[in-house]
Design an enzyme around this catalytic site. Structure first.
Site, PDB file in Angstrom:
ATOM      1  N   GLU A  79      40.229  45.373  30.122  1.00  0.00           N
ATOM      2  CA  GLU A  79      40.452  43.939  29.977  1.00  0.00           C
ATOM      3  C   GLU A  79      39.645  43.199  31.029  1.00  0.00           C
ATOM      4  O   GLU A  79      39.343  43.725  32.094  1.00  0.00           O
ATOM      5  CB  GLU A  79      41.944  43.597  30.089  1.00  0.00           C
ATOM      6  CG  GLU A  79      42.591  43.956  31.402  1.00  0.00           C
ATOM      7  CD  GLU A  79      44.070  43.590  31.457  1.00  0.00           C
ATOM      8  OE1 GLU A  79      44.738  43.607  30.406  1.00  0.00           O
ATOM      9  OE2 GLU A  79      44.565  43.297  32.564  1.00  0.00           O
ATOM     10  N   HIS A 123      51.956  40.876  31.610  1.00  0.00           N
ATOM     11  CA  HIS A 123      51.932  40.082  32.841  1.00  0.00           C
ATOM     12  C   HIS A 123      53.362  39.827  33.327  1.00  0.00           C
ATOM     13  O   HIS A 123      54.123  39.090  32.721  1.00  0.00           O
ATOM     14  CB  HIS A 123      51.203  38.741  32.695  1.00  0.00           C
ATOM     15  CG  HIS A 123      50.667  38.250  34.007  1.00  0.00           C
ATOM     16  ND1 HIS A 123      49.398  38.547  34.455  1.00  0.00           N
ATOM     17  CD2 HIS A 123      51.231  37.521  34.985  1.00  0.00           C
ATOM     18  CE1 HIS A 123      49.194  38.014  35.638  1.00  0.00           C
ATOM     19  NE2 HIS A 123      50.296  37.386  35.994  1.00  0.00           N
ATOM     20  N   ASP A 124      53.680  40.460  34.448  1.00  0.00           N
ATOM     21  CA  ASP A 124      54.973  40.309  35.125  1.00  0.00           C
ATOM     22  C   ASP A 124      56.149  40.861  34.330  1.00  0.00           C
ATOM     23  O   ASP A 124      57.309  40.536  34.627  1.00  0.00           O
ATOM     24  CB  ASP A 124      55.243  38.855  35.513  1.00  0.00           C
ATOM     25  CG  ASP A 124      54.389  38.397  36.680  1.00  0.00           C
ATOM     26  OD1 ASP A 124      53.726  39.251  37.299  1.00  0.00           O
ATOM     27  OD2 ASP A 124      54.375  37.193  36.981  1.00  0.00           O
ATOM     28  N   HIS A 183      41.277  46.506  34.702  1.00  0.00           N
ATOM     29  CA  HIS A 183      40.764  45.128  34.650  1.00  0.00           C
ATOM     30  C   HIS A 183      39.723  44.972  35.751  1.00  0.00           C
ATOM     31  O   HIS A 183      40.026  44.497  36.848  1.00  0.00           O
ATOM     32  CB  HIS A 183      41.912  44.141  34.837  1.00  0.00           C
ATOM     33  CG  HIS A 183      41.540  42.718  34.611  1.00  0.00           C
ATOM     34  ND1 HIS A 183      42.378  41.817  33.996  1.00  0.00           N
ATOM     35  CD2 HIS A 183      40.421  42.012  34.917  1.00  0.00           C
ATOM     36  CE1 HIS A 183      41.797  40.629  33.932  1.00  0.00           C
ATOM     37  NE2 HIS A 183      40.601  40.728  34.492  1.00  0.00           N
TER      38      HIS A 183
END
EC number: 2.6.99.2
Length: 238
Positions: free
Chosen positions: A70, A190-191, A43
């Site tokens: 991304e 995410h997480d 990213h």
């Protein structure tokens, strides 16, 4: 089996904190593949505070699994993706000063912009995924812009997992059901962690891929990178 793509941004963060080239981002990516990861995610952000644009060019030469880039599709990002032509591009609506991704696209408000971007990348043979919240309207909007896949933004699930995991995953199940009905491929990230990944994977129908970076690299400090990747892969077993 849901595929595991390892986000190596944190490796670049560590390297950049000291200068030089230790740890070597390219070598770590190759090690992740050798240890079983089925993809590598990067990213790049405008300030290059972790992954640098040159890293992306260097990685393209050697990554043999799925390469996923991304980021927020500003002009420089678009030029980079156009040049590299990864297997997948994931469009994320990051603010320039964002520490990390913190929301999905409003696919209704940004319909025209996303439609143009999706077509541009698909014309180059790149699979496109759009980062969205677990909102059925946003999933439907993603279908309208022509994307191949969506990536569900899972931070809210991770945050509320410990207090009530069934309630935490419920909106994601609904969003996934809509995606499946519409014929959209389904990613998530995410997480996600060793604590919450298995429950999520088992609850979400049609989950094709998860992208995990921060938690996986943190776990590797204790368990070692090879063992950590195997632990994550085990969580994704059917």
């Amino acid at each position: 089996m849901t595929r595991l793509s390892v986000n190596i941004n944190k490796i670049a963060t560590l390297r950049n904190s000291r200068g030089g080239n230790n740890p070597n981002v390219v070598n770590v990516a190759l090690d992740c593949e050798r240890f079983g990861a089925q993809g590598i995610t990067v990213h790049p952000r405008p300030d290059e505070r972790h992954i640098r644009y040159q890293d992306v060019l260097d990685l393209k030469k050697v990554v043999t699994t799925e390469f996923n880039i991304e980021g927020n599709p500003d002009a420089r990002f678009i030029e980079l993706v156009t040049r590299v032509r990864p297997e997948q591009v994931t469009l994320v609506p990051d603010a320039v000063d964002a520490i990390t991704s913190n929301a999905g696209w409003d696919t209704l408000t940004h319909r025209a912009h996303l439609t143009d971007l999706v077509k541009r990348f698909k014309d180059l043979g790149i699979r496109v995924s759009i980062f969205v919240d677990a909102d059925e309207r946003m999933v439907e909007g993603a279908k309208e812009v022509g994307t191949d896949r969506i990536e569900l933004y899972t931070e809210p699930y991770a945050t509320h997992y410990a207090e009530d995991r069934a309630a935490a995953v419920a909106p994601f199940v609904k969003a996934a059901q809509v995606a499946n009905k519409l014929g959209l491929g389904l990613n998530a990230g995410h997480d996600l962690s060793l604590e919450n990944l298995r429950y999520f994977q088992q609850a979400i129908p049609g989950l094709l891929e998860v992208s995990i970076g921060h938690a996986l690299i943190s776990d590797a400090l204790y368990f070692g990178l090879e063992n950590t990747i195997q632990l994550y892969l085990k969580q994704l077993e059917e």
